[in-house]
Structure formats: structure tokens, C-alpha cells
Design a protein around this motif. Structure first.
Motif, PDB file in Angstrom:
ATOM      1  N   ASP A 200      42.385  54.716  40.367  1.00 24.64           N
ATOM      2  CA  ASP A 200      41.302  54.917  39.424  1.00 24.64           C
ATOM      3  C   ASP A 200      40.001  55.416  40.089  1.00 24.64           C
ATOM      4  OD1 ASP A 200      40.281  52.808  40.620  1.00 24.64           O
ATOM      5  OD2 ASP A 200      40.727  51.428  38.884  1.00 24.64           O
ATOM      6  N   GLY A 201      40.109  55.783  41.373  1.00 33.74           N
ATOM      7  CA  GLY A 201      38.993  56.281  42.027  1.00 33.74           C
ATOM      8  C   GLY A 201      38.099  55.166  42.591  1.00 33.74           C
ATOM      9  N   GLY A 202      38.565  53.645  42.379  1.00 30.15           N
ATOM     10  CA  GLY A 202      37.485  52.703  42.885  1.00 30.15           C
ATOM     11  C   GLY A 202      37.998  52.263  44.226  1.00 30.15           C
ATOM     12  N   PHE A 203      37.187  51.867  45.040  1.00 29.96           N
ATOM     13  CA  PHE A 203      37.645  51.461  46.438  1.00 29.96           C
ATOM     14  C   PHE A 203      38.035  50.105  46.297  1.00 29.96           C
ATOM     15  CE2 PHE A 203      34.193  54.531  47.198  1.00 29.96           C
ATOM     16  CZ  PHE A 203      34.894  55.396  47.999  1.00 29.96           C
ATOM     17  N   ALA A 204      39.249  50.057  47.431  1.00 31.19           N
ATOM     18  CA  ALA A 204      40.024  48.681  47.187  1.00 31.19           C
ATOM     19  C   ALA A 204      39.197  47.627  48.010  1.00 31.19           C
ATOM     20  CB  ALA A 204      41.047  48.947  47.971  1.00 31.19           C
ATOM     21  N   TYR A 205      39.344  46.270  47.602  1.00 29.49           N
ATOM     22  CA  TYR A 205      38.856  45.296  48.308  1.00 29.49           C
ATOM     23  C   TYR A 205      38.602  45.311  49.582  1.00 29.49           C
ATOM     24  CZ  TYR A 205      38.832  40.367  50.277  1.00 29.49           C
ATOM     25  OH  TYR A 205      38.607  39.407  50.922  1.00 29.49           O
ATOM     26  N   GLN A 206      40.010  45.690  50.396  1.00 26.53           N
ATOM     27  CA  GLN A 206      40.007  45.536  51.746  1.00 26.53           C
ATOM     28  C   GLN A 206      38.885  46.680  52.675  1.00 26.53           C
ATOM     29  OE1 GLN A 206      41.834  43.289  52.724  1.00 26.53           O
ATOM     30  NE2 GLN A 206      43.359  43.133  51.210  1.00 26.53           N
ATOM     31  N   ARG A 223      35.334  31.554  53.277  1.00 24.76           N
ATOM     32  CA  ARG A 223      35.943  31.693  51.734  1.00 24.76           C
ATOM     33  C   ARG A 223      37.335  30.880  51.746  1.00 24.76           C
ATOM     34  NH1 ARG A 223      37.814  38.042  53.421  1.00 24.76           N
ATOM     35  NH2 ARG A 223      39.228  37.238  55.070  1.00 24.76           N
ATOM     36  N   GLY A 224      37.710  31.184  50.442  1.00 24.67           N
ATOM     37  CA  GLY A 224      38.749  30.227  50.083  1.00 24.67           C
ATOM     38  C   GLY A 224      40.145  30.637  50.776  1.00 24.67           C
ATOM     39  N   GLU A 225      41.085  29.650  50.977  1.00 23.98           N
ATOM     40  CA  GLU A 225      42.347  29.721  51.738  1.00 23.98           C
ATOM     41  C   GLU A 225      43.240  30.899  51.210  1.00 23.98           C
ATOM     42  OE1 GLU A 225      43.764  26.127  53.110  1.00 23.98           O
ATOM     43  OE2 GLU A 225      45.838  26.979  53.269  1.00 23.98           O
ATOM     44  N   ASP A 226      43.160  31.091  49.702  1.00 24.07           N
ATOM     45  CA  ASP A 226      44.027  32.097  49.221  1.00 24.07           C
ATOM     46  C   ASP A 226      43.526  33.541  49.859  1.00 24.07           C
ATOM     47  OD1 ASP A 226      41.521  31.607  48.105  1.00 24.07           O
ATOM     48  OD2 ASP A 226      42.268  32.673  46.298  1.00 24.07           O
ATOM     49  N   LEU A 227      42.477  33.680  50.394  1.00 24.48           N
ATOM     50  CA  LEU A 227      42.275  35.129  51.027  1.00 24.48           C
ATOM     51  C   LEU A 227      42.584  35.188  52.536  1.00 24.48           C
ATOM     52  CD1 LEU A 227      38.737  35.313  49.202  1.00 24.48           C
ATOM     53  CD2 LEU A 227      40.713  36.928  48.948  1.00 24.48           C
ATOM     54  N   ALA A 228      43.169  34.148  53.121  1.00 25.91           N
ATOM     55  CA  ALA A 228      43.658  34.203  54.395  1.00 25.91           C
ATOM     56  C   ALA A 228      44.504  35.202  54.944  1.00 25.91           C
ATOM     57  CB  ALA A 228      44.130  32.814  55.144  1.00 25.91           C
ATOM     58  N   ASN A 229      45.479  35.289  53.824  1.00 25.72           N
ATOM     59  CA  ASN A 229      46.347  36.188  54.289  1.00 25.72           C
ATOM     60  C   ASN A 229      45.821  37.937  54.178  1.00 25.72           C
ATOM     61  OD1 ASN A 229      48.204  38.188  52.376  1.00 25.72           O
ATOM     62  ND2 ASN A 229      49.564  36.732  53.455  1.00 25.72           N
ATOM     63  N   ASN A 230      44.723  37.836  53.728  1.00 22.89           N
ATOM     64  CA  ASN A 230      43.875  39.490  53.911  1.00 22.89           C
ATOM     65  C   ASN A 230      43.202  39.883  55.167  1.00 22.89           C
ATOM     66  OD1 ASN A 230      43.894  40.626  50.963  1.00 22.89           O
ATOM     67  ND2 ASN A 230      43.566  38.159  50.747  1.00 22.89           N
ATOM     68  N   THR A 231      43.114  38.603  55.939  1.00 21.63           N
ATOM     69  CA  THR A 231      42.213  38.684  57.147  1.00 21.63           C
ATOM     70  C   THR A 231      42.988  39.590  58.252  1.00 21.63           C
ATOM     71  OG1 THR A 231      41.673  36.184  56.647  1.00 21.63           O
ATOM     72  CG2 THR A 231      41.033  37.141  58.827  1.00 21.63           C
ATOM     73  N   ALA A 232      44.017  39.406  58.401  1.00 22.88           N
ATOM     74  CA  ALA A 232      44.729  40.501  59.356  1.00 22.88           C
ATOM     75  C   ALA A 232      44.490  41.924  59.124  1.00 22.88           C
ATOM     76  CB  ALA A 232      45.893  40.462  59.732  1.00 22.88           C
ATOM     77  N   ARG A 233      44.487  42.418  57.803  1.00 22.52           N
ATOM     78  CA  ARG A 233      44.410  43.752  57.442  1.00 22.52           C
ATOM     79  C   ARG A 233      42.821  44.115  57.753  1.00 22.52           C
ATOM     80  NH1 ARG A 233      46.615  43.154  51.374  1.00 22.52           N
ATOM     81  NH2 ARG A 233      47.227  40.972  52.120  1.00 22.52           N
ATOM     82  N   GLN A 234      42.059  42.970  57.352  1.00 20.20           N
ATOM     83  CA  GLN A 234      40.445  43.195  57.698  1.00 20.20           C
ATOM     84  C   GLN A 234      40.183  43.554  59.023  1.00 20.20           C
ATOM     85  OE1 GLN A 234      38.488  40.415  55.106  1.00 20.20           O
ATOM     86  NE2 GLN A 234      39.915  40.994  53.396  1.00 20.20           N
TER      87      GLN A 234
END
Ligand code: GLU
Length: 314
Positions: A200-206, A223-234
Motif C-alpha cells: 500500500d506504499g506505507g513503510f513497514a515498522y521494521q 518496550r514490551g516482550e511481544d516485540l523481542a522477536n523483532n529485535t534481530a531484524r532491527q
């Protein structure tokens, strides 16, 4: 640390704060105050479809009711698109990001043909179809190549050896979480080439979160632990873009009676900040802090002292 302490709370304005999001807000504020640092608020509203009109102002009011006031004017990601486009262009130019024409169905078909049927609703590991080109399809999204590691800084001789020997294993990211301890994830095999810019042209969260944390000089992400899984990508993205990696502390989650994480999807009620001390005491208990019945200012001051004693060395 990478400089004077700067922390942030980065809510997506998809609804008002609830008991779970207050835990992350309070923890990030306390960590900043305990370090005598600065605390910023960033409204992460790049996914327009998920955002709810007015939720941003409501969140800012709820934070203010709780005495959690940012040190700088809040920023809205929807107003910062040019900031995200430049690094995406750079990654494309360096061959590290590419346009993808696959729909979810296309991805499922390829995975099924490889015998990799996945349960419904779980994230699909992109099979890399469009790495070699769009195959005549129009571009829908832009993805990061996770199979090539090309840090945006001159490699020291020892790095050159590691990159050469570890072909294929360069997407293994390890980091030390201040609460969860040593963490690691192989982004290529566990996540795959992930989306940087959506159909849709929007930038992704990562991408947006990595660019903003760097642009705002964030030294500590709480931040919340539910976001821990995104950390390696970041962290992988930070390395590819030559950006500093902040320290990370992921806070405990709040669950409802059914054991589900509190969220808008699980019907978490909006936080009642008409009684801010009661709301804050619930969040403080989740963080292992002692209850305080006095006024708001005293409660916050006492938790800063307790936080300093518990978390400053981490
Ligand atoms: N905006 C994200 C969310 O509300 C949080 C981003 C972050 O703290 O890294 O889920």
C-alpha cells in the motif's frame, strides 16, 4: 552506551493505552529518569489502516494524566516518509533490497511446492522468489535480502575473514537483552527476507523504527516482550545501514484471565487515567516495583529510585 541516554515510548495509535501498554510506557520513562536521560514519545502511525482517528491525542493525554511527559515534542511517523525512503533507496542501490511482486497466495504456493506447508495465520518465511527479478509481475512490496551481509562500514581484517568463512550464517544475530539475557535469531532461516515497504506504499515498522531510533539518537529501547522477536531484524538492518545498535530491555507482558496478552485484539479495556495512581500501581506491580499510595509525584519518584537500584547496572 552510544551517547547521553535517550529513551522513547513508541505506541501505534490503534486505540487508547491499556494496562499492558502502560507497563512499557512506565518502564521506558523510569529507565530514562533513572539514567537522568531524556524520554521521547513517537507515534508510530505508518500503517494507516490500523490507526484509529484521535487515538494519538488520547494516548498523549493518558500519558500526561499519569505524569509521563516527554522531554521533546512528540513526532508522528506519517510525517517522516522522506526519512525512510532514502535508506530504502540506498539498500536497493547496494543490492540489499528488492521489489517483490508476490501476493500471500503466491508465497503459500511456492512454500507448499517445497513441502513447507505452514499453519494458518503464522508468518510466512519468504522463499526469495523475486530476489532474481519480478518475473513480469508489478512490484507490490520491497524486501530486505537476509542472505547477503554487507555492513555499511569498512570491514576490519578480522571481519573480512568471518564474512568469507561464514557464508550464509551472517544473518545470525545475537544480542544481550537487559532483562531476558542472551538472545539470538537467524533472520534468514527463521524470518526470511522481510518487508521494508508495503504494497500500500506505507513503510513497514521494521524500517521506520530503525531509522527513527537512529535519527532520534535513541540509546536504550525499553518496550514490551511481544516485540523481542523483532529485535534481530532491527539489528540486522542497523548493521546493513551502518547505524548504532541501542541497548534493549523487553518488559513483562500483561495477560487477561484467559492467559492472552492484553491488546486491542483481545479486547483490552482502555486505561482509566481518571485514577492515574491506581493504573500506575498495577503497571508498577508488573515491573516488580512496590505499591505507593501517596500522590502521583511521590509514587513516580519512589519508583525511579527503586528502578535505579534494580536496573542501572544492566
Ligand atoms: N509501535 C510499536 C507497537 O506499538 C512499538 C515499537 C517499539 O517500541 O519498537 O507495537
Amino acid at each position: 552506551m552510544n551517547g547521553p541516554y535517550r529513551g522513547r515510548f513508541a505506541p501505534s495509535p490503534t486505540g487508547p493505552l491499556h494496562a499492558g501498554s502502560l507497563v512499557a510506557a512506565l518502564a521506558s520513562w523510569l529507565d530514562a529518569r533513572a539514567h537522568q536521560g531524556q524520554w521521547l514519545v513517537r507515534l508510530e502511525d505508518t500503517d494507516r489502516e490500523r490507526c484509529v482517528a484521535g487515538a494519538d491525542q488520547l494516548i498523549l493525554r493518558q500519558l500526561a494524566d499519569c505524569g509521563l511527559l516527554p522531554d521533546e515534542a512528540p513526532v508522528w511517523q506519517s510525517e517522516r516518509s522522506p526519512l525512510y525512503q532514502a535508506p530504502l533507496d540506498e539498500l536497493v542501490q547496494r543490492g540489499l533490497a528488492y521489489p517483490c511482486g508476490c501476493s500471500r497466495k503466491d508465497i503459500e504456493l511456492v512454500l507448499a511446492s517445497q513441502g513447507q506447508d505452514r499453519p494458518r495465520h503464522s508468518e510466512l518465511i519468504y522463499p526469495g522468489t523475486c530476489r532474481s527479478g519480478l518475473h513480469g509481475k508489478p512490484a507490490r512490496a520491497w524486501r530486505l535480502r537476509t542472505d547477503i551481509f554487507m555492513p555499511n562500514r569498512p570491514l576490519a581484517p578480522v571481519d573480512i575473514k568471518v564474512v568469507a568463512i561464514n557464508k550464509g550464517a551472517n544473518s545470525m544475530v545475537g544480542w544481550q537483552d537487559r532483562r531476558l539475557g542472551a538472545q539470538q535469531q537467524d533472520v534468514a532461516t527463521e524470518v526470511g527476507d522481510f518487508v521494508l515497504k508495503r504494497a500500500d506504499g506505507g513503510f513497514a515498522y521494521q524500517l521506520a523504527v530503525v531509522v527513527d531510533d537512529a535519527a532520534q539518537g535513541i540509546t536504550d529501547v525499553v518496550r514490551g516482550e511481544d516485540l523481542a522477536n523483532n529485535t534481530a531484524r532491527q539489528i540486522l538492518l542497523q548493521r546493513q545501514l551502518g547505524l548504532a545498535t541501542p541497548r534493549y530491555l523487553h518488559t513483562p507482558l500483561v495477560c487477561n484471565a484467559q492467559g492472552e496478552k492484553l491488546s486491542k485484539q483481545t479486547g483490552a479495556p482502555a486505561l482509566d487515567t481518571g485514577a492515574p495512581l491506581a493504573a500506575l500501581n498495577v503497571a508498577a506491580a508488573v515491573l516488580g516495583l512496590l505499591p505507593v499510595a501517596d500522590n502521583l509525584g511521590d509514587a513516580l519518584a519512589s519508583w525511579v529510585a527503586e528502578w535505579r537500584a534494580t536496573w542501572l547496572a544492566t
